[in-house]
Design an enzyme around this catalytic site. Structure first.
Site, PDB file in Angstrom:
ATOM      1  N   HIS A 308       0.856  -1.188   0.000  1.00 16.97           N
ATOM      2  CA  HIS A 308       0.000   0.000   0.000  1.00 16.97           C
ATOM      3  C   HIS A 308       0.887   1.232   0.000  1.00 16.97           C
ATOM      4  O   HIS A 308       1.948   1.228   0.619  1.00 16.97           O
ATOM      5  CB  HIS A 308      -0.902   0.011   1.244  1.00 16.97           C
ATOM      6  CG  HIS A 308      -2.052   0.959   1.101  1.00 16.97           C
ATOM      7  ND1 HIS A 308      -1.940   2.284   1.382  1.00 16.97           N
ATOM      8  CD2 HIS A 308      -3.310   0.752   0.657  1.00 16.97           C
ATOM      9  CE1 HIS A 308      -3.101   2.868   1.135  1.00 16.97           C
ATOM     10  NE2 HIS A 308      -3.951   1.965   0.689  1.00 16.97           N
ATOM     11  N   ASP A 366      -7.960  -5.435   0.070  1.00 17.63           N
ATOM     12  CA  ASP A 366      -8.470  -6.166  -1.098  1.00 17.63           C
ATOM     13  C   ASP A 366      -8.174  -7.657  -1.022  1.00 17.63           C
ATOM     14  O   ASP A 366      -8.854  -8.457  -1.646  1.00 17.63           O
ATOM     15  CB  ASP A 366      -7.847  -5.606  -2.384  1.00 17.63           C
ATOM     16  CG  ASP A 366      -8.343  -4.212  -2.645  1.00 17.63           C
ATOM     17  OD1 ASP A 366      -9.532  -3.978  -2.431  1.00 17.63           O
ATOM     18  OD2 ASP A 366      -7.536  -3.357  -3.043  1.00 17.63           O
TER      19      ASP A 366
END
Ligand code: ACO
Length: 431
Positions: A308, A366
């Site tokens: 991320h 996700d």
């Protein structure tokens, strides 16, 4: 408003320039370079905005090192445990948690906007049946500006409010219709006696031929997925919505732009890409091969669902989502699913592997949301549309905040030009 408590000094070509240092309520200080070009005739260079704050905002705060996410100051873990999606929507839009009466009014307004203009059904029929639901959503949400003319005036606070209600209420209907259309089933109208998440499951999974009862545990898990995706500071799609909105574009067009940006596999499209990757790996014994590919500089392959831009410790949403994934799989009695086994083993190996540990690559939201959605019966193509409908409230809250900022300007980045300097046109025979 951010305060200026000190200044930084830039020295360039023997001249010095004072740059105000703005202090946020929490987080790193920010150098104010707004006057830099006018004073020093230089731009700053920051592709990917890794060191640039593009706006002032009071909505969401992320501390990537601590793994902290706050909506209007409230930690995401507390909201995920104690709140529900529509309350989070109210909070993001208005800045405070609602009273009981404010919540009842808000829910009433949202549920009265869930249906779509009937002619939009015809508009759907222009798409190919095999269209990706995200392609359909980009088109239909953009086209809302052709159907709801009475909420296009961005300078009228009431119209802005109605546009916000319409999008929060109608996005689940649009996503569910995009799904039904892609599988050739009839559209299912919303039911206002169901809560927001349960109604979405109803519109996706019920058919006219038999009754469908939404399992409350699944509705709760869906509601949690929506809460965890509701806003995330100035990410790519939110910045897209702000940039589109800065030109004065109407709210439906701005959110359609956000949906288009979200679709990319480095952003919201990662949940679909992650499940497809787990399927491609197929069995636990093939994991080392894929880990080796992820580490290979000459191979563009990346482990989807890992890493991320901001979280460099862990993604707090992933923690909550992992718990939800365990609950849903238990409820549905799914224990020996090969995809799940691959996911669990991949997570274990990556969390111990030096490459992933040293680069601070943790499973992101996700990675787990795809597992839950797959277990609920959604095809992978619906993963990103569900992200989009959940993020709509964040986009709108940020759009509203941007329009209310008196210092707001059209977004217009500059560039570091490295092309040709001016040269004369050469006629074809002389080339
Ligand atoms: N697999 C393997 N290596 C990776 C991965 C990954 N998933 N992510 C990053 N790296 C490596 C990069 O190769 C780079 O290595 P290097 O320093 O040797 O060059 C290093 O880690 C840093 O990566 P960057 O791309 O510079 O990090 P950035 O912050 O730009 O990217 C991103 C973040 C886009 C999320 C990236 O980690 C990625 O592509 N992940 C996979 C896609 C994904 O899951 N996206 C969802 C994000 S969450 C969301 O949108 C809700």
């Amino acid at each position: 408003m951010a305060e200026t408590k000190r200044t930084a000094t830039l020295t360039l070509d023997g001249k010095t320039y004072d740059l105000p240092v703005l202090s946020p309520s929490v987080g790193p200080d920010v150098l104010d370079i707004r006057k830099l070009y006018a004073q020093a005739d230089v731009f700053t260079f920051d592709p990917g905005f890794t060191s640039t704050a593009a706006c002032e905002s009071e909505i969401t705060y992320i501390d990537g090192d601590k793994g902290e996410l706050l909506y209007r100051g409230y930690p995401i873990e507390q909201l995920a445990e104690k709140s529900h999606y529509l309350e989070v929507c109210y909070l993001l839009l208005n800045g405070e948690l609602p009273t009981e009466k404010q919540m009842t009014d808000f829910e009433f307004r949202i549920t009265r906007h869930t249906m779509l203009h009937e002619q939009i059904h015809m508009f759907f029929r222009g798409f190919r049946r095999d269209s990706h639901p995200m392609a359909t959503m980009v088109g239909v949400v953009g086209a809302m500006s052709a159907f709801y003319h009475d909420s296009l005036d961005i300078n009228d606070p009431w119209q802005r409010e109605v546009a916000a209600m319409r999008m929060i209420a109608k996005l689940p209907t649009i996503a569910a219709m995009a799904y039904k259309y892609s599988i050739g089933q009839p559209f299912v109208y919303p039911r206002n006696d169901l809560d927001y998440a349960a109604n979405f499951l109803h519109m996706c999974f019920s058919v006219p031929a038999e009754p469908y009862v939404v399992k409350p545990e699944l509705a709760k898990a869906m509601d949690r997925i929506m809460m965890l995706h509701a806003d995330h500071e100035q990410n790519a799609s939110t910045s897209t919505v702000r940039l589109a909105g800065s030109s004065g574009a109407n709210p439906f067009a701005c959110v359609a732009a956000g949906i288009a940006c979200l679709w990319g596999p480095a952003h919201g499209g990662a949940n679909q890409a992650c499940l497809e990757m787990l399927r491609e790996i197929g069995s636990v014994d093939r994991i080392p091969e894929f880990i080796a590919r992820a580490k290979d500089k000459n191979d563009p392959f990346r482990l989807m669902g890992f890493g991320h831009r901001v979280y460099k410790n862990f993604d707090p949403r992933a923690k909550v989502m992992k718990e939800s994934a365990d609950e849903v799989l238990d409820l549905l009695g799914i224990h020996d699913n090969p995809i799940l086994q691959v996911a669990k083993e991949l997570e274990r190996i990556a969390l111990e592997d030096d490459y992933f540990v040293s680069k601070k690559l943790y499973p992101n939201v996700d990675f787990y949301s795809g597992i839950i959605l797959e277990a609920m019966g959604f095809p992978t193509s619906m993963f990103t549309p569900i992200f989009a409908l959940s993020r709509t409230v964040g986009w709108i809250s940020q759009w509203k905040e941007m329009l209310g900022d008196p210092t707001g300007k059209i977004g217009r980045p500059r560039q570091l030009y490295t092309g040709h300097v001016a040269r004369d046109y050469v006629p074809v025979p002389s080339r």
